[in-house]
Scaffold this motif. Structure first.
Motif, PDB file in Angstrom:
ATOM      1  N   THR A  28     -49.213   0.708  22.822  1.00 12.33           N
ATOM      2  CA  THR A  28     -47.970   1.407  22.489  1.00 12.33           C
ATOM      3  C   THR A  28     -46.990   0.457  21.808  1.00 12.33           C
ATOM      4  N   ALA A  29     -46.859  -0.748  22.345  1.00  9.64           N
ATOM      5  CA  ALA A  29     -45.943  -1.731  21.755  1.00  9.64           C
ATOM      6  C   ALA A  29     -46.422  -2.141  20.360  1.00  9.64           C
ATOM      7  N   ASN A  30     -47.717  -2.341  20.179  1.00 12.57           N
ATOM      8  CA  ASN A  30     -48.241  -2.704  18.861  1.00 12.57           C
ATOM      9  C   ASN A  30     -47.915  -1.627  17.823  1.00 12.57           C
ATOM     10  N   ARG A  31     -48.003  -0.359  18.220  1.00 10.31           N
ATOM     11  CA  ARG A  31     -47.643   0.718  17.293  1.00 10.31           C
ATOM     12  C   ARG A  31     -46.154   0.646  16.944  1.00 10.31           C
ATOM     13  N   SER A  32     -45.316   0.346  17.927  1.00  7.58           N
ATOM     14  CA  SER A  32     -43.874   0.249  17.695  1.00  7.58           C
ATOM     15  C   SER A  32     -43.509  -0.948  16.832  1.00  7.58           C
ATOM     16  N   LEU A  33     -44.266  -2.018  16.951  1.00  7.77           N
ATOM     17  CA  LEU A  33     -43.974  -3.248  16.213  1.00  7.77           C
ATOM     18  C   LEU A  33     -44.603  -3.280  14.821  1.00  7.77           C
ATOM     19  N   ALA A  34     -45.518  -2.379  14.558  1.00  7.14           N
ATOM     20  CA  ALA A  34     -46.290  -2.421  13.304  1.00  7.14           C
ATOM     21  C   ALA A  34     -45.394  -2.397  12.066  1.00  7.14           C
ATOM     22  N   ASN A  35     -44.347  -1.566  12.079  1.00  7.21           N
ATOM     23  CA  ASN A  35     -43.506  -1.484  10.883  1.00  7.21           C
ATOM     24  C   ASN A  35     -42.682  -2.753  10.668  1.00  7.21           C
ATOM     25  N   LEU A  36     -42.643  -3.642  11.670  1.00  2.36           N
ATOM     26  CA  LEU A  36     -41.977  -4.937  11.524  1.00  2.36           C
ATOM     27  C   LEU A  36     -42.967  -6.044  11.180  1.00  2.36           C
ATOM     28  N   GLY A  37     -44.239  -5.681  11.077  1.00  4.14           N
ATOM     29  CA  GLY A  37     -45.271  -6.661  10.754  1.00  4.14           C
ATOM     30  C   GLY A  37     -45.611  -7.575  11.909  1.00  4.14           C
ATOM     31  N   LEU A  38     -45.389  -7.091  13.132  1.00  4.86           N
ATOM     32  CA  LEU A  38     -45.650  -7.896  14.329  1.00  4.86           C
ATOM     33  C   LEU A  38     -46.646  -7.201  15.236  1.00  4.86           C
ATOM     34  N   LYS A  39     -47.250  -7.989  16.096  1.00  5.83           N
ATOM     35  CA  LYS A  39     -48.063  -7.501  17.206  1.00  5.83           C
ATOM     36  C   LYS A  39     -47.454  -8.084  18.479  1.00  5.83           C
ATOM     37  N   VAL A  40     -47.926  -7.626  19.620  1.00  5.44           N
ATOM     38  CA  VAL A  40     -47.369  -8.059  20.898  1.00  5.44           C
ATOM     39  C   VAL A  40     -47.391  -9.577  21.040  1.00  5.44           C
ATOM     40  N   ARG A  41     -48.468 -10.227  20.634  1.00  2.00           N
ATOM     41  CA  ARG A  41     -48.546 -11.688  20.770  1.00  2.00           C
ATOM     42  C   ARG A  41     -47.505 -12.387  19.904  1.00  2.00           C
ATOM     43  N   ALA A 114     -37.546  -2.164  19.530  1.00  2.00           N
ATOM     44  CA  ALA A 114     -38.812  -1.422  19.427  1.00  2.00           C
ATOM     45  C   ALA A 114     -39.634  -1.561  20.701  1.00  2.00           C
ATOM     46  N   VAL A 115     -39.681  -2.767  21.264  1.00  2.00           N
ATOM     47  CA  VAL A 115     -40.456  -2.991  22.490  1.00  2.00           C
ATOM     48  C   VAL A 115     -39.821  -2.269  23.672  1.00  2.00           C
ATOM     49  N   GLU A 116     -38.509  -2.276  23.747  1.00  2.00           N
ATOM     50  CA  GLU A 116     -37.836  -1.550  24.836  1.00  2.00           C
ATOM     51  C   GLU A 116     -38.141  -0.056  24.758  1.00  2.00           C
ATOM     52  N   ALA A 117     -38.156   0.491  23.543  1.00  2.00           N
ATOM     53  CA  ALA A 117     -38.489   1.914  23.373  1.00  2.00           C
ATOM     54  C   ALA A 117     -39.935   2.182  23.778  1.00  2.00           C
ATOM     55  N   SER A 118     -40.843   1.282  23.405  1.00  2.00           N
ATOM     56  CA  SER A 118     -42.245   1.494  23.774  1.00  2.00           C
ATOM     57  C   SER A 118     -42.440   1.342  25.279  1.00  2.00           C
ATOM     58  N   SER A 119     -41.682   0.435  25.898  1.00  2.00           N
ATOM     59  CA  SER A 119     -41.755   0.295  27.366  1.00  2.00           C
ATOM     60  C   SER A 119     -41.278   1.567  28.039  1.00  2.00           C
ATOM     61  N   ASN A 120     -40.203   2.150  27.518  1.00  2.00           N
ATOM     62  CA  ASN A 120     -39.715   3.407  28.088  1.00  2.00           C
ATOM     63  C   ASN A 120     -40.753   4.509  27.971  1.00  2.00           C
ATOM     64  N   CYS A 121     -41.484   4.517  26.886  1.00  2.00           N
ATOM     65  CA  CYS A 121     -42.551   5.507  26.695  1.00  2.00           C
ATOM     66  C   CYS A 121     -43.684   5.263  27.694  1.00  2.00           C
ATOM     67  N   THR A 122     -44.118   4.006  27.788  1.00  2.00           N
ATOM     68  CA  THR A 122     -45.226   3.662  28.683  1.00  2.00           C
ATOM     69  C   THR A 122     -44.881   3.945  30.142  1.00  2.00           C
ATOM     70  N   LEU A 123     -43.637   3.702  30.518  1.00  2.00           N
ATOM     71  CA  LEU A 123     -43.214   3.843  31.914  1.00  2.00           C
ATOM     72  C   LEU A 123     -42.524   5.171  32.197  1.00  2.00           C
ATOM     73  N   ASN A 125     -43.365   7.960  33.308  1.00  2.00           N
ATOM     74  CA  ASN A 125     -43.693   8.676  34.548  1.00  2.00           C
ATOM     75  C   ASN A 125     -43.065   8.049  35.781  1.00  2.00           C
ATOM     76  N   LEU A 126     -42.360   6.926  35.612  1.00  2.00           N
ATOM     77  CA  LEU A 126     -41.766   6.227  36.747  1.00  2.00           C
ATOM     78  C   LEU A 126     -40.255   6.441  36.784  1.00  2.00           C
ATOM     79  N   SER A 127     -39.741   6.534  38.002  1.00  2.00           N
ATOM     80  CA  SER A 127     -38.288   6.611  38.170  1.00  2.00           C
ATOM     81  C   SER A 127     -37.685   5.221  37.928  1.00  2.00           C
ATOM     82  N   ALA A 128     -36.383   5.152  37.825  1.00  2.00           N
ATOM     83  CA  ALA A 128     -35.710   3.862  37.637  1.00  2.00           C
ATOM     84  C   ALA A 128     -36.025   2.920  38.804  1.00  2.00           C
TER      85      ALA A 128
END
Length: 144
Positions: A28-41, A114-123, A125-128
């Motif tokens: 999910t994060a890699n998809r969010s970072l792709a338009n910035l030319g980055l990957k998670v690493r 972008a990573v914060e948005a992808s984290s919100n997507c991944t998580l 199903n979890l409450s705060a």
């Protein structure tokens, strides 16, 4: 996951579930970072070098649990884009610290959103409270 595999013995093992959650989060994060030319690493290295301490390549390798040769390739790629540069470590002239450029700092701020948005997507199903608990448990497992 097909229902038939959800109840498998493997799906009851914490190490498998952590690895699966990590893979899903990274994808999910890699998809969010792709338009910035980055990957998670790349993002991980950029995040660490944009902090208050400029880590050495060895410190990056240890903290990210990556082979030193992988760190060299990531830093090379970031350096080629003008996002970081290497400097001699004043406390150990044999080591190189990795320092962000102004362009690297700017891109990091965009990538962090972008990573914060992808984290919100991944998580999602979890409450705060569950998110805070998960973060606390992951820190205990991986940083202590």
């Amino acid at each position: 996951m097909p229902h038939t595999l959800r109840e498998s013995d493997l799906s009851q093992e914490p190490v498998f579930l952590m690895a699966r959650a990590s893979s899903l989060g990274s994808a999910t994060a890699n998809r969010s970072l792709a338009n910035l030319g980055l990957k998670v690493r790349h993002y991980s290295v950029l995040s660490l070098v944009c902090g208050k301490k400029h880590p050495t390549q060895r410190e990056l390798s240890y903290h990210l649990v990556l082979d030193p040769s992988q760190i060299v390739l990531i830093v090379d790629a970031l350096e080629k884009r003008g996002l970081v540069h290497r400097e001699t470590d004043p406390s150990d002239r044999r080591s190189k610290i990795i320092v962000p450029t102004a362009q690297g700092q700017k891109l990091y701020q965009e990538a962090k959103v972008a990573v914060e948005a992808s984290s919100n997507c991944t998580l999602s199903n979890l409450s705060a409270e569950e998110r805070a608990s998960l973060l606390n448990m992951l820190r205990k497992i991986s940083l202590d």
